[in-house]
Design an enzyme around this catalytic site. Structure first.
Site, PDB file in Angstrom:
ATOM      1  N   GLU A  36     -19.828  48.387 -47.910  1.00  0.00           N
ATOM      2  CA  GLU A  36     -19.391  47.060 -47.467  1.00  0.00           C
ATOM      3  C   GLU A  36     -20.597  46.192 -47.103  1.00  0.00           C
ATOM      4  OE1 GLU A  36     -16.356  46.002 -48.477  1.00  0.00           O
ATOM      5  OE2 GLU A  36     -15.563  47.815 -47.550  1.00  0.00           O
ATOM      6  N   HIS A  37     -20.601  44.981 -47.610  1.00  0.00           N
ATOM      7  CA  HIS A  37     -21.674  43.998 -47.372  1.00  0.00           C
ATOM      8  C   HIS A  37     -23.012  44.420 -47.985  1.00  0.00           C
ATOM      9  CE1 HIS A  37     -19.798  40.950 -44.725  1.00  0.00           C
ATOM     10  NE2 HIS A  37     -18.992  41.932 -44.398  1.00  0.00           N
ATOM     11  N   GLY A 132      -8.733  39.876 -48.515  1.00  0.00           N
ATOM     12  CA  GLY A 132      -9.873  40.732 -48.817  1.00  0.00           C
ATOM     13  C   GLY A 132      -9.646  41.650 -50.001  1.00  0.00           C
ATOM     14  N   LEU A 133      -8.593  41.396 -50.790  1.00  0.00           N
ATOM     15  CA  LEU A 133      -8.371  42.212 -51.992  1.00  0.00           C
ATOM     16  C   LEU A 133      -8.725  41.435 -53.254  1.00  0.00           C
ATOM     17  CD1 LEU A 133      -5.001  43.941 -50.983  1.00  0.00           C
ATOM     18  CD2 LEU A 133      -7.324  44.811 -50.698  1.00  0.00           C
ATOM     19  N   SER A 135      -8.101  38.222 -54.422  1.00  0.00           N
ATOM     20  CA  SER A 135      -7.184  37.399 -55.223  1.00  0.00           C
ATOM     21  C   SER A 135      -7.968  36.308 -55.941  1.00  0.00           C
ATOM     22  CB  SER A 135      -6.100  36.787 -54.339  1.00  0.00           C
ATOM     23  OG  SER A 135      -6.628  35.821 -53.461  1.00  0.00           O
ATOM     24  N   SER A 136      -9.065  35.865 -55.341  1.00  0.00           N
ATOM     25  CA  SER A 136      -9.844  34.783 -55.941  1.00  0.00           C
ATOM     26  C   SER A 136     -10.581  35.265 -57.198  1.00  0.00           C
ATOM     27  CB  SER A 136     -10.840  34.207 -54.936  1.00  0.00           C
ATOM     28  OG  SER A 136     -11.758  35.173 -54.515  1.00  0.00           O
ATOM     29  N   ASP A 180     -16.625  41.821 -56.441  1.00  0.00           N
ATOM     30  CA  ASP A 180     -15.217  41.503 -56.697  1.00  0.00           C
ATOM     31  C   ASP A 180     -14.944  41.285 -58.182  1.00  0.00           C
ATOM     32  OD1 ASP A 180     -15.429  41.425 -53.994  1.00  0.00           O
ATOM     33  OD2 ASP A 180     -14.893  39.312 -53.753  1.00  0.00           O
ATOM     34  N   TYR A 229     -20.263  35.176 -42.711  1.00  0.00           N
ATOM     35  CA  TYR A 229     -20.763  35.866 -43.902  1.00  0.00           C
ATOM     36  C   TYR A 229     -22.162  35.352 -44.254  1.00  0.00           C
ATOM     37  CZ  TYR A 229     -20.722  37.450 -48.819  1.00  0.00           C
ATOM     38  OH  TYR A 229     -21.024  38.024 -50.030  1.00  0.00           O
TER      39      TYR A 229
HETATM   40  P1  ADP Z   1      -9.376  36.823 -51.298  1.00  0.00           P
HETATM   41  O1  ADP Z   1      -9.905  37.816 -50.343  1.00  0.00           O
HETATM   42  O2  ADP Z   1      -7.913  37.027 -51.543  1.00  0.00           O
HETATM   43  O3  ADP Z   1     -10.180  36.727 -52.546  1.00  0.00           O
HETATM   44  P2  ADP Z   1     -10.352  34.137 -50.944  1.00  0.00           P
HETATM   45  O4  ADP Z   1     -10.354  33.245 -49.764  1.00  0.00           O
HETATM   46  O5  ADP Z   1     -11.638  34.497 -51.565  1.00  0.00           O
HETATM   47  O6  ADP Z   1      -9.512  35.419 -50.539  1.00  0.00           O
HETATM   48  O7  ADP Z   1      -9.473  33.470 -52.086  1.00  0.00           O
HETATM   49  C1  ADP Z   1      -8.179  32.976 -51.818  1.00  0.00           C
HETATM   50  C2  ADP Z   1      -7.965  31.696 -52.591  1.00  0.00           C
HETATM   51  O8  ADP Z   1      -7.776  31.971 -53.986  1.00  0.00           O
HETATM   52  C3  ADP Z   1      -6.715  30.965 -52.160  1.00  0.00           C
HETATM   53  O9  ADP Z   1      -6.978  30.081 -51.091  1.00  0.00           O
HETATM   54  C4  ADP Z   1      -6.325  30.210 -53.416  1.00  0.00           C
HETATM   55  O10 ADP Z   1      -7.046  29.001 -53.509  1.00  0.00           O
HETATM   56  C5  ADP Z   1      -6.779  31.128 -54.534  1.00  0.00           C
HETATM   57  N1  ADP Z   1      -5.647  31.984 -54.970  1.00  0.00           N
HETATM   58  C6  ADP Z   1      -5.580  33.311 -54.899  1.00  0.00           C
HETATM   59  N2  ADP Z   1      -4.394  33.769 -55.369  1.00  0.00           N
HETATM   60  C7  ADP Z   1      -3.700  32.689 -55.753  1.00  0.00           C
HETATM   61  C8  ADP Z   1      -2.397  32.488 -56.314  1.00  0.00           C
HETATM   62  N3  ADP Z   1      -1.564  33.511 -56.553  1.00  0.00           N
HETATM   63  N4  ADP Z   1      -2.002  31.230 -56.581  1.00  0.00           N
HETATM   64  C9  ADP Z   1      -2.823  30.189 -56.335  1.00  0.00           C
HETATM   65  N5  ADP Z   1      -4.060  30.312 -55.795  1.00  0.00           N
HETATM   66  C10 ADP Z   1      -4.496  31.538 -55.505  1.00  0.00           C
HETATM   67 MG    MG Z   2     -12.213  36.180 -52.651  1.00  0.00          MG
END
Ligand code: ADP
Ligand code: MG
Length: 394
Positions: A36-37, A132-133, A135-136, A180, A229
């Site tokens: 981590e990090h 933190g999984l 999604s981005s 990621d 961060y």
């Molecule tokens: P994570 O840890 O999930 O990567 P981030 O803050 O890095 O968190 O990214 C989250 C951002 O990614 C959300 O604020 C949104 O802008 C975008 N995002 C992720 N999943 C979706 C989704 N299913 N629909 C639309 N935007 C999403």
């Molecule tokens: Mg992210």
């Protein structure tokens, strides 16, 4: 394999665009098991892609315009590929945050010389947002798949991950490491990925057969994550500068073994020493974990996860009381052999390894304990290591 979710998405796509999609792309989220990090310290990490993913249906647009529909947010946007620097839609309105991810990927791919097609796309995701999984990263990688498939070109996996990282760094403005995007691109079913950020070499290692990975979303929103961060990153750079007085050849904290570090750490101011201690030892823990994995020694592997958490709590100071509680409780439940926070910290999720037979009980008990203490429902689910991003024509 088109499951029910995809079928829904197909209907939504048709409703919005009045046409059939040409392409199906998917990109998984990831959980980092250890390391981590350390990705921004040229370290080694041990993530896996998980069976939670972004799903995108898309078709080519005849014009250089992207029409995107975010199903989970019920939001639509239309923007031109010709002036991405504006970060504005066709009506001149600033992009909503989520649009920065696909637009950022488009921008970087254009910089690389690809002539991108306009697209119509609808997407949804089973990755919890902002926990933190990654999604981005999944969103970025998913759209990179779409443009690559429609354009008929294929980039090297690591380079594609780097493009997506660059999009997040430069266009979205989040200074994340490569972990990621790498995981989302390179995931291997049933395997954990050993990735060396210094030379970009990686290897898939079979995960323990009888162990279940359980993720617990604390539902604590990560606040101040990006400023904290960035501070941590700067502190690591300061540590390197100070240590270069003694060892001028080092370029990052990766270049010091724990023993070498111990010889000089006393010359560092306390806070910098603590942060650097985490990094140097965390990198060593990843190497030990690989060895534990190769010897089917899940007890040692799990012990390294606990050690990682305590180091993130005490030395790197990126934990949160709710995460500490989850890890302590997990430790006391039979069948759990390792637990730690995962991702940047300050909230979000923990990752746990639990024997398969005891995982149901484990999830139930941990849920009860967390609810009793905080009156907040955690989201607890098990995950499988999954294959990296892919696409196919439909
Ligand atoms: P994570 O840890 O999930 O990567 P981030 O803050 O890095 O968190 O990214 C989250 C951002 O990614 C959300 O604020 C949104 O802008 C975008 N995002 C992720 N999943 C979706 C989704 N299913 N629909 C639309 N935007 C999403
Ligand atoms: Mg992210």
């Amino acid at each position: 394999m088109i499951d029910k979710v995809d079928w829904n998405l197909t209907e939504i796509f048709y409703e919005i665009f009045q046409a059939k999609p040409e392409l199906y792309a998917r990109a998984p989220g990831r959980v980092n098991i250890l390391g981590e990090h350390v990705d921004y310290n040229q370290g080694v990490v041990l993530p896996m892609a998980i069976d939670r993913e972004v799903t995108i249906l898309a078709r080519k647009n005849t014009q250089p315009i992207c029409r995107l529909f975010a199903v989970d947010l019920n939001e639509e946007i239309e923007f031109s590929l010709r002036d991405l620097d504006q970060k504005k839609d066709l009506n001149g309105k600033p992009f909503p945050r989520w649009a920065l991810y696909p637009a950022g990927v488009a921008k970087v791919l254009q910089q690389k010389g690809y002539d991108l097609d306009g697209i119509e796309a609808a997407f949804q995701s089973t990755i919890p947002i902002g926990s933190g999984l990654s999604s981005s990263a999944a969103l970025e990688v998913g759209f990179a798949m779409v443009w690559s498939a429609l354009g008929g070109w294929k980039e090297d996996s690591i380079r594609l991950a780097q493009d997506c990282q660059q999009a997040e760094n430069e266009y979205v403005g989040v200074s994340c490491g490569l972990l990621d995007q790498f995981s989302s691109v390179c995931g291997v079913r049933d395997h954990v990925l050993f990735f060396d950020i210094r030379n970009l070499e990686w290897q898939a290692l079979k995960f323990f057969e009888n162990m279940q990975i359980v993720i617990v979303d604390s539902k604590v929103e990560r606040s101040l994550t990006s400023s904290q961060y960035n501070q941590r990153r700067e502190t690591c750079e300061q540590a390197v500068k100070l240590l270069q007085k003694f060892k001028p050849e080092i370029e990052s904290l990766r270049d010091l073994s724990p023993i070498e570090f111990a010889a000089y750490s006393e010359y560092l101011p306390e806070e910098i020493r603590k942060r650097a201690t985490h990094i140097v030892k965390e990198i060593a823990r990843v190497f030990s974990a690989v060895s534990a994995l190769q010897h089917s020694d899940f007890r040692s592997f799990g012990a390294l996860m606990y050690a990682s958490h305590y180091s993130l709590r005490d030395d790197y100071e990126v934990s949160h009381p709710n995460l500490d509680y989850l890890v302590d409780q997990a430790h006391a439940i039979p069948g759990c052999f390792g637990a730690k926070l995962t991702g940047a910290g300050f909230g979000g999720c923990t990752v746990n390894i639990v024997t398969q037979e005891q995982s149901e009980q484990f999830m139930k008990k941990l849920h009860q304990a967390y609810w009793r203490k905080y009156k907040v429902e955690p989201s607890i689910f098990s995950v499988q290591a999954s294959q990296g991003a892919s696409w196919r024509r439909i």
